[in-house]
Design a protein around this motif. Structure first.
Motif, short mmCIF file in Angstrom:
data_model
loop_
_atom_site.label_atom_id
_atom_site.label_comp_id
_atom_site.label_asym_id
_atom_site.label_seq_id
_atom_site.Cartn_x
_atom_site.Cartn_y
_atom_site.Cartn_z
N LEU A 1 0.82 -1.22 0.00
CA LEU A 1 0.00 0.00 0.00
C LEU A 1 0.85 1.26 0.00
CD1 LEU A 1 -2.81 -1.02 2.54
CD2 LEU A 1 -2.86 -1.10 0.03
N ASP B 1 -1.41 3.88 -1.58
CA ASP B 1 -2.25 4.59 -0.61
C ASP B 1 -1.41 5.69 0.05
OD1 ASP B 1 -3.95 5.44 1.39
OD2 ASP B 1 -4.73 3.43 1.81
N ALA C 1 -2.59 6.61 3.88
CA ALA C 1 -2.14 5.68 4.91
C ALA C 1 -0.63 5.78 5.12
CB ALA C 1 -2.52 4.25 4.52
N THR D 1 0.99 -2.65 4.74
CA THR D 1 -0.23 -3.43 4.55
C THR D 1 -1.33 -2.81 5.41
OG1 THR D 1 0.19 -5.02 6.34
CG2 THR D 1 1.18 -5.50 4.19
N ASP D 2 -2.46 -3.50 5.49
CA ASP D 2 -3.55 -2.97 6.30
C ASP D 2 -3.24 -2.98 7.79
OD1 ASP D 2 -5.13 -2.53 4.08
OD2 ASP D 2 -6.00 -4.55 4.12
N SER D 3 -2.27 -3.78 8.21
CA SER D 3 -2.02 -3.91 9.65
C SER D 3 -0.56 -3.77 10.06
CB SER D 3 -2.53 -5.27 10.15
OG SER D 3 -1.87 -6.33 9.45
N TRP E 1 -0.95 3.32 15.44
CA TRP E 1 0.27 2.61 15.06
C TRP E 1 1.19 2.50 16.27
CZ3 TRP E 1 0.93 -0.04 10.74
CH2 TRP E 1 0.13 0.27 9.63
#
Length: 220
Positions: free
Chosen positions: A93, A97, A100, A173-175, A212
């Motif tokens: 990402l 993105d 993010a 990534t998303d996490s 985070w």
């Protein structure tokens, strides 16, 4: 002497025999009677109904073949597209993105500035801040080393100020996120001129409950 009339009679009889022989010769193969005697050969002809059925069947067969071909092609394209979407480049990402990426960069930079900045009378605040931004392995390592930092700060009247000058997300990534961070640190001891040093860290962060958290810190 035999009369001439006898000779004539013999010749006439011979002629009649010849005529009879010619009359009883084998029939001509081309005669219509011979054709009737031979068995009829089978002969098949297409009826108009058979032709119509055949003409109606071909479009259906072609339609079925085209449908199968389209389904197979669609499946192959879907699989290929899925494979392209699932490659490591598209799964990162950090490349797609921007929002993010900016958020994790800001959170990690702010956290590093807090946990690596302290003064002779402010180490307790730094320790408390570390518990709010560090987790897992990073928190354990920090807690083990910060005891030494507190003693040095108190004995040498040491003040450390840390500023992140640049941070880049290498994978997101998303996490989770992997970052490469460049720091400028200023050391101040009472009675001495400030000293500036640069540091480079690798950081792993995880997204937990909307925030985070730094879980690993390494030097390069």
């Amino acid at each position: 002497m035999r009369p001439r009339g006898g000779t004539t009679t013999v010749n006439s009889t011979a002629t009649d025999a010849t005529d009879a022989t010619e009359t009883t010769e084998a029939p001509d193969p081309t005669d219509a009677t011979a054709e009737k005697a031979a068995p009829d050969a089978p002969h098949v002809t297409d009826t108009p109904d058979d032709v119509d059925v055949s003409r109606r069947r071909w479009p259906r067969v072609l339609g079925a073949l085209l449908a199968v071909a389209l389904i197979a092609t669609g499946g192959a394209l879907y699989a290929e597209g899925r494979q392209l979407r699932d490659t490591p480049a598209t799964a990162n990402l950090a490349l797609t993105d921007a929002e993010a990426t900016t958020r994790v960069t800001g959170d990690v930079s702010s956290a590093l500035g807090k946990i690596f900045s302290y003064g002779p009378g402010a180490t307790a605040a730094t320790r408390a801040a570390a518990k709010e931004v560090l987790a897992g392995k990073a928190l354990q390592q920090y807690a083990a080393l910060f005891g030494q930092v507190e003693r040095q700060s108190a004995d040498q009247k040491l003040t450390l100020t840390t500023e992140v000058v640049r941070a880049g997300v290498t994978r997101l990534t998303d996490s989770s996120a992997h970052l490469l961070v460049f720091l400028d640190q200023v050391y101040e001891r009472r009675g001495r001129a400030p000293t500036t040093a640069s540091a480079q860290l690798t950081v792993v962060a995880e997204l937990r409950e909307g925030r985070w958290w730094i879980v690993e810190i390494g030097s390069t």
